[in-house]
Write a protein that holds these residues in place. Structure first.
Motif, mmCIF file in Angstrom:
data_model
loop_
_atom_site.group_PDB
_atom_site.id
_atom_site.type_symbol
_atom_site.label_atom_id
_atom_site.label_comp_id
_atom_site.label_asym_id
_atom_site.label_seq_id
_atom_site.Cartn_x
_atom_site.Cartn_y
_atom_site.Cartn_z
ATOM 1 N N ALA A 25 21.027 12.309 7.305
ATOM 2 C CA ALA A 25 20.761 13.498 8.074
ATOM 3 C C ALA A 25 19.572 13.007 9.109
ATOM 4 C CB ALA A 25 20.336 14.740 7.212
ATOM 5 N N VAL A 26 18.568 12.628 8.626
ATOM 6 C CA VAL A 26 17.750 12.101 9.948
ATOM 7 C C VAL A 26 18.184 11.088 10.821
ATOM 8 C CG1 VAL A 26 15.526 10.917 10.121
ATOM 9 C CG2 VAL A 26 15.723 12.350 8.284
ATOM 10 N N ILE A 27 19.010 10.271 10.327
ATOM 11 C CA ILE A 27 19.883 9.016 11.249
ATOM 12 C C ILE A 27 20.594 9.793 12.263
ATOM 13 C CG2 ILE A 27 21.159 7.093 11.398
ATOM 14 C CD1 ILE A 27 20.096 6.181 8.494
ATOM 15 N N LEU A 28 21.567 10.870 11.800
ATOM 16 C CA LEU A 28 22.169 11.578 12.499
ATOM 17 C C LEU A 28 21.728 12.422 13.551
ATOM 18 C CD1 LEU A 28 25.150 12.461 13.245
ATOM 19 C CD2 LEU A 28 25.124 14.092 11.475
ATOM 20 N N LEU A 62 29.881 9.645 20.792
ATOM 21 C CA LEU A 62 30.522 9.659 19.454
ATOM 22 C C LEU A 62 29.522 8.925 18.488
ATOM 23 C CD1 LEU A 62 34.362 8.400 19.446
ATOM 24 C CD2 LEU A 62 33.477 10.687 19.470
ATOM 25 N N ILE A 63 29.299 9.908 17.284
ATOM 26 C CA ILE A 63 28.560 9.002 16.197
ATOM 27 C C ILE A 63 29.497 8.904 15.148
ATOM 28 C CG2 ILE A 63 26.413 9.296 14.698
ATOM 29 C CD1 ILE A 63 25.346 11.226 17.031
ATOM 30 N N LEU A 64 29.528 7.666 14.593
ATOM 31 C CA LEU A 64 30.143 7.155 13.673
ATOM 32 C C LEU A 64 29.520 7.028 12.237
ATOM 33 C CD1 LEU A 64 32.387 4.526 15.598
ATOM 34 C CD2 LEU A 64 32.964 6.844 15.394
ATOM 35 N N LEU A 70 31.366 11.389 12.900
ATOM 36 C CA LEU A 70 30.698 12.516 12.546
ATOM 37 C C LEU A 70 30.184 13.676 13.622
ATOM 38 C CD1 LEU A 70 28.131 10.821 10.215
ATOM 39 C CD2 LEU A 70 30.210 11.724 9.579
ATOM 40 N N LYS A 71 30.141 13.047 14.964
ATOM 41 C CA LYS A 71 29.840 14.231 15.811
ATOM 42 C C LYS A 71 30.147 13.325 17.380
ATOM 43 C CE LYS A 71 25.955 16.567 17.831
ATOM 44 N NZ LYS A 71 24.743 16.999 17.717
ATOM 45 N N SER A 72 30.732 14.582 18.170
ATOM 46 C CA SER A 72 31.487 14.442 19.389
ATOM 47 C C SER A 72 30.856 15.220 20.381
ATOM 48 C CB SER A 72 32.846 14.278 19.155
ATOM 49 O OG SER A 72 33.432 14.082 20.293
ATOM 50 N N ASP A 73 30.826 14.657 21.596
ATOM 51 C CA ASP A 73 30.174 15.583 22.614
ATOM 52 C C ASP A 73 30.703 15.158 24.051
ATOM 53 O OD1 ASP A 73 29.214 17.548 24.182
ATOM 54 O OD2 ASP A 73 27.108 16.731 24.082
ATOM 55 N N PHE A 74 31.743 15.766 24.702
ATOM 56 C CA PHE A 74 32.258 15.615 25.823
ATOM 57 C C PHE A 74 32.549 16.567 26.621
ATOM 58 C CE2 PHE A 74 33.231 11.664 23.227
ATOM 59 C CZ PHE A 74 33.187 10.821 24.224
ATOM 60 N N GLY A 75 32.636 16.453 27.901
ATOM 61 C CA GLY A 75 32.817 17.553 28.936
ATOM 62 C C GLY A 75 34.322 18.258 28.749
ATOM 63 N N LEU A 100 26.488 4.461 17.640
ATOM 64 C CA LEU A 100 26.575 5.671 18.774
ATOM 65 C C LEU A 100 27.163 4.936 19.926
ATOM 66 C CD1 LEU A 100 25.542 8.247 20.161
ATOM 67 C CD2 LEU A 100 23.518 6.696 20.704
ATOM 68 N N ILE A 101 28.308 5.736 20.316
ATOM 69 C CA ILE A 101 28.979 5.010 21.493
ATOM 70 C C ILE A 101 28.846 6.127 22.640
ATOM 71 C CG2 ILE A 101 31.460 4.690 22.225
ATOM 72 C CD1 ILE A 101 32.132 3.854 19.360
ATOM 73 N N VAL A 102 28.491 5.622 23.743
ATOM 74 C CA VAL A 102 28.267 6.501 24.876
ATOM 75 C C VAL A 102 29.159 5.805 25.959
ATOM 76 C CG1 VAL A 102 26.697 7.327 26.791
ATOM 77 C CG2 VAL A 102 25.783 7.093 24.383
ATOM 78 N N VAL A 103 30.046 6.620 26.465
ATOM 79 C CA VAL A 103 31.068 6.240 27.549
ATOM 80 C C VAL A 103 31.195 7.145 28.820
ATOM 81 C CG1 VAL A 103 32.348 5.136 25.691
ATOM 82 C CG2 VAL A 103 32.892 7.457 26.721
ATOM 83 N N ALA A 104 31.675 6.382 29.874
ATOM 84 C CA ALA A 104 32.289 7.450 31.155
ATOM 85 C C ALA A 104 33.575 6.856 31.043
ATOM 86 C CB ALA A 104 31.642 6.594 32.240
#
Length: 145
Positions: A25-28, A62-64, A70-75, A100-104
Protein backbone atom coordinates in the motif's frame (compact mmCIF):
# COMPACT_ATOMS: atom_id res chain seq x y z
CA UNK A 1 7.90 -25.50 33.54
CA UNK A 2 7.67 -25.99 29.77
CA UNK A 3 6.90 -23.20 27.40
CA UNK A 4 3.99 -23.58 25.05
CA UNK A 5 3.03 -21.32 22.23
CA UNK A 6 -0.41 -19.74 22.17
CA UNK A 7 -0.60 -19.22 18.43
CA UNK A 8 -0.55 -21.39 15.36
CA UNK A 9 1.24 -21.25 12.02
CA UNK A 10 -1.69 -19.56 10.33
CA UNK A 11 -1.37 -16.65 12.80
CA UNK A 12 2.26 -16.14 11.76
CA UNK A 13 1.41 -16.41 8.05
CA UNK A 14 -1.38 -13.87 8.42
CA UNK A 15 0.90 -11.47 10.31
CA UNK A 16 3.44 -11.63 7.48
CA UNK A 17 0.72 -11.27 4.85
CA UNK A 18 -0.65 -8.22 6.67
CA UNK A 19 2.80 -6.62 6.71
CA UNK A 20 3.27 -7.33 3.00
CA UNK A 21 -0.12 -5.68 2.28
CA UNK A 22 0.94 -2.63 4.30
CA UNK A 23 4.25 -2.32 2.44
CA UNK A 24 2.49 -2.73 -0.91
CA UNK A 25 0.00 0.00 0.00
CA UNK A 26 2.87 2.38 0.81
CA UNK A 27 4.64 1.55 -2.47
CA UNK A 28 1.41 2.05 -4.44
CA UNK A 29 0.90 5.46 -2.79
CA UNK A 30 4.48 6.46 -3.55
CA UNK A 31 4.26 5.43 -7.21
CA UNK A 32 0.86 7.12 -7.55
CA UNK A 33 2.37 10.31 -6.18
CA UNK A 34 5.23 10.19 -8.68
CA UNK A 35 2.85 9.36 -11.53
CA UNK A 36 0.56 12.27 -10.65
CA UNK A 37 3.50 14.68 -10.40
CA UNK A 38 4.83 13.57 -13.78
CA UNK A 39 1.44 13.80 -15.49
CA UNK A 40 0.73 17.23 -13.98
CA UNK A 41 4.16 18.44 -15.08
CA UNK A 42 3.74 17.15 -18.63
CA UNK A 43 0.16 18.36 -19.06
CA UNK A 44 0.92 21.84 -17.74
CA UNK A 45 3.73 22.55 -20.20
CA UNK A 46 3.25 25.25 -22.79
CA UNK A 47 6.20 24.39 -25.02
CA UNK A 48 3.95 23.23 -27.86
CA UNK A 49 0.49 24.04 -29.14
CA UNK A 50 -1.75 20.99 -28.82
CA UNK A 51 -4.41 21.86 -31.37
CA UNK A 52 -6.68 18.84 -30.81
CA UNK A 53 -5.91 18.21 -27.14
CA UNK A 54 -5.00 14.62 -27.98
CA UNK A 55 -1.30 14.85 -27.11
CA UNK A 56 -1.88 16.21 -23.60
CA UNK A 57 -4.75 13.77 -23.03
CA UNK A 58 -2.50 10.88 -24.09
CA UNK A 59 -0.11 11.65 -21.22
CA UNK A 60 -0.78 9.34 -18.33
CA UNK A 61 0.53 6.51 -16.22
CA UNK A 62 0.04 2.89 -15.23
CA UNK A 63 1.22 1.20 -12.07
CA UNK A 64 1.85 -2.54 -12.26
CA UNK A 65 2.71 -5.19 -9.77
CA UNK A 66 3.84 -8.51 -11.23
CA UNK A 67 2.28 -7.58 -14.57
CA UNK A 68 -1.13 -6.66 -13.11
CA UNK A 69 -2.35 -3.09 -13.59
CA UNK A 70 -3.21 -1.65 -10.17
CA UNK A 71 -3.80 1.95 -11.22
CA UNK A 72 -4.28 3.85 -14.44
CA UNK A 73 -4.71 7.58 -15.08
CA UNK A 74 -5.17 9.01 -18.58
CA UNK A 75 -7.07 11.88 -20.12
CA UNK A 76 -10.41 11.65 -21.89
CA UNK A 77 -11.23 10.86 -25.49
CA UNK A 78 -9.04 9.61 -28.30
CA UNK A 79 -5.80 10.82 -26.72
CA UNK A 80 -6.49 9.16 -23.38
CA UNK A 81 -7.49 5.82 -24.86
CA UNK A 82 -4.47 5.90 -27.20
CA UNK A 83 -2.15 6.72 -24.31
CA UNK A 84 -3.52 3.91 -22.19
CA UNK A 85 -3.21 1.44 -25.08
CA UNK A 86 0.45 2.41 -25.58
CA UNK A 87 1.16 2.11 -21.84
CA UNK A 88 -0.45 -1.34 -21.72
CA UNK A 89 1.69 -2.42 -24.68
CA UNK A 90 4.79 -1.27 -22.79
CA UNK A 91 3.53 -3.01 -19.65
CA UNK A 92 3.86 -6.37 -21.40
CA UNK A 93 7.63 -5.96 -21.17
CA UNK A 94 7.49 -5.93 -17.35
CA UNK A 95 5.97 -9.16 -16.03
CA UNK A 96 7.38 -8.90 -12.52
CA UNK A 97 8.00 -6.40 -9.75
CA UNK A 98 6.69 -2.89 -9.25
CA UNK A 99 6.56 -0.71 -12.37
CA UNK A 100 5.48 2.87 -13.05
CA UNK A 101 4.98 3.64 -16.73
CA UNK A 102 4.49 7.26 -17.80
CA UNK A 103 3.78 7.82 -21.50
CA UNK A 104 2.68 10.33 -24.08
CA UNK A 105 0.76 7.95 -26.27
CA UNK A 106 0.28 9.83 -29.50
CA UNK A 107 2.56 8.56 -32.27
CA UNK A 108 3.84 12.08 -32.98
CA UNK A 109 4.96 12.79 -29.40
CA UNK A 110 8.56 11.82 -30.19
CA UNK A 111 8.52 14.08 -33.24
CA UNK A 112 7.37 17.01 -31.10
CA UNK A 113 10.17 16.25 -28.61
CA UNK A 114 12.73 15.99 -31.44
CA UNK A 115 11.94 19.60 -32.38
CA UNK A 116 13.13 20.69 -28.95
CA UNK A 117 9.65 20.96 -27.47
CA UNK A 118 9.04 19.36 -24.09
CA UNK A 119 6.35 16.68 -24.00
CA UNK A 120 7.72 14.35 -21.30
CA UNK A 121 11.35 15.36 -20.78
CA UNK A 122 10.76 17.60 -17.77
CA UNK A 123 8.43 15.00 -16.23
CA UNK A 124 11.17 12.38 -16.57
CA UNK A 125 13.72 14.73 -15.00
CA UNK A 126 11.31 15.44 -12.15
CA UNK A 127 10.86 11.72 -11.49
CA UNK A 128 14.63 11.13 -11.52
CA UNK A 129 14.99 13.96 -9.04
CA UNK A 130 12.36 12.90 -6.49
CA UNK A 131 12.32 9.09 -6.65
CA UNK A 132 15.64 8.50 -4.82
CA UNK A 133 14.43 10.57 -1.86
CA UNK A 134 11.08 8.79 -1.80
CA UNK A 135 12.81 5.40 -1.82
CA UNK A 136 15.07 6.52 1.03
CA UNK A 137 11.99 7.67 2.99
CA UNK A 138 10.29 4.34 2.30
CA UNK A 139 13.32 2.44 3.60
CA UNK A 140 13.32 4.55 6.77
CA UNK A 141 9.59 3.91 7.30
CA UNK A 142 10.06 0.17 6.89
CA UNK A 143 13.11 0.06 9.15
CA UNK A 144 11.30 2.03 11.89
CA UNK A 145 8.50 -0.48 12.06
Amino acid sequence: MALSRRFNDSFIKEAFAQEVRRVHAVILRMLSYVGELCVNEARSLNTYQDQTGNLRASVGYLILYNGVVLKSDFGEGVGGSTGERVARDVAGQYPSGWVLIVVAGMAYAADVESRGLDVLTSAEQLAKQIVPGLIADLRKQLAAR
